[in-house]
Design a protein around this motif. Sequence first.
Motif, PDB file in Angstrom:
ATOM      1  N   SER A 501       0.803  -0.962  -0.007  1.00 35.14           N
ATOM      2  CA  SER A 501      -0.128   0.132   0.023  1.00 35.14           C
ATOM      3  C   SER A 501       1.007   1.243   0.143  1.00 35.14           C
ATOM      4  N   HIS A 502       0.286   2.239  -0.617  1.00 38.42           N
ATOM      5  CA  HIS A 502       0.936   3.653  -0.879  1.00 38.42           C
ATOM      6  C   HIS A 502       0.095   4.574  -0.317  1.00 38.42           C
ATOM      7  N   ILE A 503       0.249   4.807   1.297  1.00 36.79           N
ATOM      8  CA  ILE A 503      -0.557   5.809   1.980  1.00 36.79           C
ATOM      9  C   ILE A 503      -0.022   7.105   1.794  1.00 36.79           C
ATOM     10  N   VAL A 504      -0.672   8.043   1.373  1.00 35.97           N
ATOM     11  CA  VAL A 504      -0.331   9.529   1.355  1.00 35.97           C
ATOM     12  C   VAL A 504       0.530   9.832   2.752  1.00 35.97           C
ATOM     13  N   PRO A 505       1.757  10.400   2.428  1.00 32.99           N
ATOM     14  CA  PRO A 505       2.454  10.794   3.797  1.00 32.99           C
ATOM     15  C   PRO A 505       1.771  11.727   4.521  1.00 32.99           C
ATOM     16  N   GLN A 506       2.308  11.462   5.934  1.00 33.63           N
ATOM     17  CA  GLN A 506       1.624  12.528   6.856  1.00 33.63           C
ATOM     18  C   GLN A 506       1.971  13.979   6.564  1.00 33.63           C
ATOM     19  N   ARG A 507       3.186  14.103   6.030  1.00 36.05           N
ATOM     20  CA  ARG A 507       3.538  15.589   5.629  1.00 36.05           C
ATOM     21  C   ARG A 507       2.419  16.198   4.650  1.00 36.05           C
ATOM     22  N   VAL A 508       2.250  15.456   3.385  1.00 35.95           N
ATOM     23  CA  VAL A 508       1.567  15.737   2.514  1.00 35.95           C
ATOM     24  C   VAL A 508      -0.100  16.149   2.968  1.00 35.95           C
ATOM     25  N   GLN A 509      -0.394  15.168   3.773  1.00 35.96           N
ATOM     26  CA  GLN A 509      -1.703  15.340   4.362  1.00 35.96           C
ATOM     27  C   GLN A 509      -1.902  16.581   5.101  1.00 35.96           C
ATOM     28  N   GLN A 510      -1.092  17.068   6.031  1.00 36.07           N
ATOM     29  CA  GLN A 510      -0.812  18.326   6.524  1.00 36.07           C
ATOM     30  C   GLN A 510      -0.697  19.481   5.842  1.00 36.07           C
ATOM     31  N   THR A 511      -0.026  19.424   4.551  1.00 36.76           N
ATOM     32  CA  THR A 511       0.172  20.266   3.568  1.00 36.76           C
ATOM     33  C   THR A 511      -1.322  20.569   3.112  1.00 36.76           C
ATOM     34  N   ALA A 512      -1.974  19.655   2.614  1.00 45.04           N
ATOM     35  CA  ALA A 512      -3.333  19.724   1.834  1.00 45.04           C
ATOM     36  C   ALA A 512      -4.271  20.251   3.049  1.00 45.04           C
ATOM     37  N   ALA A 513      -4.186  20.030   4.370  1.00 43.96           N
ATOM     38  CA  ALA A 513      -5.026  20.613   5.073  1.00 43.96           C
ATOM     39  C   ALA A 513      -4.594  22.089   5.358  1.00 43.96           C
ATOM     40  N   ARG A 514      -3.502  22.548   5.261  1.00 46.33           N
ATOM     41  CA  ARG A 514      -2.857  23.762   5.286  1.00 46.33           C
ATOM     42  C   ARG A 514      -3.463  24.860   3.999  1.00 46.33           C
ATOM     43  N   LEU A 515      -3.584  24.164   2.949  1.00 45.55           N
ATOM     44  CA  LEU A 515      -3.894  24.546   1.555  1.00 45.55           C
ATOM     45  C   LEU A 515      -5.386  25.133   1.466  1.00 45.55           C
ATOM     46  N   VAL A 516      -6.135  23.941   1.813  1.00 45.82           N
ATOM     47  CA  VAL A 516      -7.609  24.158   1.823  1.00 45.82           C
ATOM     48  C   VAL A 516      -8.481  24.097   3.000  1.00 45.82           C
ATOM     49  N   GLY A 517      -8.011  23.555   3.984  1.00 41.64           N
ATOM     50  CA  GLY A 517      -8.695  23.519   5.159  1.00 41.64           C
ATOM     51  C   GLY A 517      -8.828  22.087   5.497  1.00 41.64           C
ATOM     52  N   GLU A 518      -8.655  21.679   6.867  1.00 42.44           N
ATOM     53  CA  GLU A 518      -8.647  20.261   7.093  1.00 42.44           C
ATOM     54  C   GLU A 518      -9.800  19.619   6.999  1.00 42.44           C
ATOM     55  N   LYS A 519     -11.306  20.172   7.033  1.00 42.72           N
ATOM     56  CA  LYS A 519     -12.376  19.463   6.642  1.00 42.72           C
ATOM     57  C   LYS A 519     -12.572  19.528   5.087  1.00 42.72           C
ATOM     58  N   ASN A 520     -11.849  20.348   4.411  1.00 46.31           N
ATOM     59  CA  ASN A 520     -12.266  20.509   2.833  1.00 46.31           C
ATOM     60  C   ASN A 520     -11.296  19.507   2.056  1.00 46.31           C
ATOM     61  N   ALA A 521     -10.517  18.667   2.789  1.00 45.55           N
ATOM     62  CA  ALA A 521      -9.721  17.713   1.850  1.00 45.55           C
ATOM     63  C   ALA A 521      -9.205  16.666   2.826  1.00 45.55           C
ATOM     64  N   GLN A 522      -9.859  15.474   2.920  1.00 49.16           N
ATOM     65  CA  GLN A 522      -9.687  14.234   4.072  1.00 49.16           C
ATOM     66  C   GLN A 522      -9.304  13.335   3.212  1.00 49.16           C
ATOM     67  N   LEU A 523      -7.935  12.395   3.801  1.00 54.09           N
ATOM     68  CA  LEU A 523      -7.908  11.209   3.000  1.00 54.09           C
ATOM     69  C   LEU A 523      -9.087  10.214   2.998  1.00 54.09           C
ATOM     70  N   ALA A 524      -9.309   9.463   1.916  1.00 54.16           N
ATOM     71  CA  ALA A 524     -10.351   8.531   1.474  1.00 54.16           C
ATOM     72  C   ALA A 524     -10.293   7.652   2.822  1.00 54.16           C
ATOM     73  N   LEU A 525      -9.141   7.032   3.016  1.00 55.64           N
ATOM     74  CA  LEU A 525      -9.050   5.972   4.189  1.00 55.64           C
ATOM     75  C   LEU A 525      -9.734   6.418   5.458  1.00 55.64           C
ATOM     76  N   LEU A 526      -9.512   7.859   5.603  1.00 54.18           N
ATOM     77  CA  LEU A 526      -9.980   8.241   7.172  1.00 54.18           C
ATOM     78  C   LEU A 526     -11.538   8.212   7.171  1.00 54.18           C
ATOM     79  N   LEU A 527     -12.180   8.261   6.034  1.00 49.78           N
ATOM     80  CA  LEU A 527     -13.798   8.503   5.679  1.00 49.78           C
ATOM     81  C   LEU A 527     -14.312   7.156   5.826  1.00 49.78           C
ATOM     82  N   VAL A 528     -13.561   5.868   6.008  1.00 51.56           N
ATOM     83  CA  VAL A 528     -14.216   4.665   6.065  1.00 51.56           C
ATOM     84  C   VAL A 528     -13.756   3.892   7.279  1.00 51.56           C
TER      85      VAL A 528
END
Length: 932
Positions: A501-528
């Motif tokens: 499996s190739h999970i998006v790194p935590q650093r990239v997740q934090q960057t995405a949350a900083r760019l658009v907001g934590e609730k506006n971009a979530q990893l699909a894995l966290l939604l199931v």
Amino acid sequence: AGITKATVSIVFDNSDRSRSPLGYEDCPEITVTRQIVVGGRNKYLINGHLAQPSRVQTLFHSVQLNVNNPHFLIMQGRITKVLNMKPPEILSMLEEAAGTRMYEMKKESALKTLDKKQSKVAEIDRLLDQEILALRSLEKERMQYMQWVNGNAELDRLKRLCIAYEFVQAEKIRDSAVNEVDQVRQEMAEVDKDTEKLKSEIQEMEKKISILIADKEAKLGGDMKVCSEKVDILSRSLVKETSAMTNQEESLKTEKKAAEKIINNIEEVKMTKGERDAAVRKFEEGAHDLKKRVEDLFKILEDCEREYQGVLAGKSSGNDEKCLEDQLRDAKAAVGPAESELKQLNTKIDKKGQLSAKCDEAAAVENELNVRKKDLEAIRSAMGSISYEDGQMEALQKDRSAKLEMIQKLKDEVRVLSGKLANVQFTYRDPTKNFDRSKVKGVVAKLIKVKDASTMTALEVAARGKLFNVVVDTEYTGKQLLEYGELRRRVTIIPLNKIQSHIVPQRVQQTAARLVGEKNAQLALLLVGYDDEVKNAMAYVFGSTFVCQSIDAAKEVAFNRDTSVPSVTLEGDIFQPSGLLTGGSRKGGGELLKQLHALAEAESELNIHQRGLSEIEGKIAALVPLQKKYVQLKSQLELKSYEQNEHHKLGELVKKIEEDLEEAKLRVKEKQLQHKNSILIVSTLEKSIKENGNQRETRLKDLEKKIKLLKSDMQSALRQLKVHESEKEKIIMEKDAILQELVMLENQLAASETQIHTLSEELDKQRNKVSSIKQAYDQAESELNLSRSKLKECDTQISCIAKEQQNLQQKLSDAAVERKKMENEVKRMEIEQKDFSLKVNKLLEKHGWIAAEKQLFGKSGTDYDFSAHDPSKSREELEKMQAQQSGLEKRVNKKVMAMFEKAEDEYNDLISKKNIIENDKSKIKKVIEELD
């Protein structure tokens, strides 16, 4: 002891060529050798060369020696026996000596060979007949196949011709659009130059006017200058605003014409709608009459059939429930009970002594009642000690029935949902004995639980086909399932111990949350939600994609250099970091996960109700012995209460006997009258049966004719009603289409009226503005004219310049309008050029042969000669040929060429064999004829 081989030879003198055997004329001697080998076979040699035994016999036969003849050599002492031979034996010996015997034997052998060859020829002829039939059938199929192949080639040629023509036309339009855009832009540049020139000329004229006004001011003072400047300003403003007002008037006229056209269309559509409404009413009236006629015919038919069955069953009419014989039998049966009841009533009246006996019995029972009161009190106390209430078991039974009904309803719902999710069901047979089914975790779609229902579409798009993958513990389990599991469909298996499996790194997740907001971009894995044992599989499916709340957020996550991760919006639009976008209408998006969610809820609710049912059944089982004891005590209580009330019953019984006596006297009179009536009915029915038997056949025939005629009329009316209904439905569909068109036109009219209202208001404002400017201008001009009257020579020159300036200003306004039109035309051409460029690129991408054969398009003498092949006719021919080819493809045998070649080779082989056999036969016959 060591000898293994023996050889004997005989040498013949062959010096006399005239008596030499055929084929041995050049040999001075002929040596015949026989060799015997131990454990082997015999060998014959002629002049040192191996020969068959038959060849040796032929050699001796050719010189009148038959070694198989017993009299080949006549031994001493056998002469007498030879002399005493019978004539056939002597003839045989003479034939041997003369050499004709060998010829007869050879002839017989040759004739047998001829018979064999003839049977072989017959067999070949039979096979040839079969082959010819097969060849004819295959020839027809081959012709169909060749027609289909040639049609495919022609179809491909026509397709290419049409695609090439479409490509050339698209390129022409694209290139011409580019050229036209350049040309229009050049014209716009020229208009801009003319505009600048006009502006410069206007400025020069203003300068001249200013100079003249300065001269006038020098003569008339500052008032003239101020007045002149005011007139100039108002003049320019008036020209500008008048031009704008003219444009607005033209736009308003155009919009009003369009509105009038829409109104005319609406009137036409309303007229058409009225016609359709009238037609629908007409059809409804006709259908009502037909329905009424069908109902009337059906009622009449039912009455006739009922009457027919009644007559057939022997009834006097169809409304009678029984036939006349049954009525007679019932009437006779009623006479007997009436007589017996009359006798019983008389007997009851005679039994008056019962009344005194019952009174004595009531007095005796009253003494026993006091003794049994204590028993009643004991039973009541025992019932009070039992922890059971009356009706408690019935309430539990009612609850149990309700639970069973709900469970059945939920089972039906689960079965329906499971049927819709057949693709998610994974069925297999155990690949080995005692196979541990816990190793197979299941389909991915059934292993997850969506936390937020709004993300179902996005999650389904993010996972795509991986939702149907099957999760197992190891690759060995997956291999067993594929080889021995008897899977019904193709599946992709995810082994938990091997999947990467190739999970998006935590650093990239934090960057995405900083760019658009934590609730506006979530990893699909966290939604199931999922179990820990399938964590690797879930990370493989959902770990590399973001789910975003909006398109802007998805773009930012996908295309930002710091993230560059695939993203999916809630509506299912996909943004890839490579620049690929996928989206648009997604009918039924997220239905799979929604249905799975509904199935899980239904199964959960089913489990809850099943547990509730188990609890109720446990309570029922616990209450059964208490209920049984309670019922027994209640029965005893009711029995004792009944015995206690026996005294009252006896008193009532005495009164009842007295009342019965009075009633019996009254009923005697009634039964006498009833008996008399029954006898009268029997006689009447016997008479009716006799009369009905004579007219029965005539009534049946009349009723059969009437029923047949009614059925025919009803079928005709039903057919007319069906035709009426179909026509009515057709007109209703046309009416619905007209209503839709009317709504669309009314919407267009409303938009047009809104636009007209807006343009009218703007035009009124513009007119008021122009009017006010005109008034100010007229006032200033009148003031200026007073001053100019003093200097006529200056006024004339200034007026000429001002007039020319107005003309130039009008030209400038016209040039601005023309440039605006050119800008709109450039936009239209650019859109057209973009559309056709996209079409050209799509054609190049879809058909790779275009790039290779592009240079041949439109050239004479090639397959793409558009002058020799009319593209429109070619398109019609292509559509026609496609229909023909699709029909032929279903009937054609695509293996017929190989089958035909094989059958043809077999046929030619049989012909060759037959010719060889015929040649052999002719040679054998020719030799026999020559020798004969």
